[in-house]
Write a protein that holds these residues in place. Sequence first.
Motif, short mmCIF file in Angstrom:
data_model
loop_
_atom_site.label_atom_id
_atom_site.label_comp_id
_atom_site.label_asym_id
_atom_site.label_seq_id
_atom_site.Cartn_x
_atom_site.Cartn_y
_atom_site.Cartn_z
N GLU A 21 -24.75 29.09 -18.75
CA GLU A 21 -25.63 29.83 -19.66
C GLU A 21 -24.88 31.00 -20.26
OE1 GLU A 21 -29.78 32.47 -19.67
OE2 GLU A 21 -29.32 31.16 -17.97
N GLU A 22 -24.98 31.13 -21.59
CA GLU A 22 -24.35 32.24 -22.29
C GLU A 22 -25.23 32.62 -23.46
OE1 GLU A 22 -20.22 33.38 -24.70
OE2 GLU A 22 -20.44 31.43 -23.73
N ASP A 23 -25.65 33.88 -23.51
CA ASP A 23 -26.52 34.37 -24.58
C ASP A 23 -25.92 35.65 -25.14
OD1 ASP A 23 -28.47 35.31 -26.26
OD2 ASP A 23 -30.02 35.53 -24.73
N GLU A 50 -26.50 37.33 -27.87
CA GLU A 50 -27.47 38.28 -28.42
C GLU A 50 -28.19 39.03 -27.31
OE1 GLU A 50 -30.14 36.74 -31.29
OE2 GLU A 50 -28.56 35.98 -32.62
N GLY A 51 -28.60 38.30 -26.28
CA GLY A 51 -29.27 38.94 -25.15
C GLY A 51 -28.31 39.52 -24.13
#
Length: 246
Positions: free
Chosen positions: A55-57, A59-60
């Motif tokens: 998982e990679e976000d 923006e968050g």
Amino acid sequence: MTVRIEVTIGAPPDQVWRALRDPELIRRWHGWHFGEAGSGLDEEIRLIYVDHVPEEDPEGRVLVLQDSDRFTLHETADGGTLVRITRAPRGANPDWDAYYDDITEGWTAFLTQLRFGVERHGLAERRTVALTGALRDPAASMLDALGLGAVADLPVGSPYKAEAVPGDVLEGEVYAVAGHQRALTVAGFGDGLLLVGGRGGIGALLTLYGTPDDRFGDIEHRWTSWWETVKTPDDGAGAETEGPGQ
């Protein structure tokens, strides 16, 4: 019980996020150099931060690694960044449960190195000497073994000056106290950092900046030679060194 490790860095979240996602920047704070020209560290970084990221976000500003350890970045009121690692619960990966506390100590050390590298050096190139393994005397303190026992009870920000057993006069301040670890700035090593103690096979991590080859070689030789005389018999751990220019 949920295990969290936190550090506040005096830099904006976008800058810290890049330090977590660019392998060239990661090698300037994560772990220590080992292998030919640091190839061991590069392989470790690729395995942890590139090849197995579920998982990679951006923006968050959330990053989850293969073992489910979760990084989150939060902007502070003064524009800095709170970095929080929420560790996966025990049992999430049974193969690693025996090393759970060791991994926690490792992340604690590496976040201290991230903060220091960003705030004091803009994540410039570094050179490292890692004394890995354990002292022969299980009751001994690494600070005492190094001749730095007097700093054990000093609070963060306190100045210190002491002659370390390997032969260097060290001077600076107590930079961080986290768990079992003490981090000391070292003015004579290019405003370097000495991280002492902890568990997980980390006896001491010495980070140097702007150190010429001949001086680095001298420091490396004295520290690793001393370590061989006091650590447990070689069990695959030892003194590992490398860095730019090596």
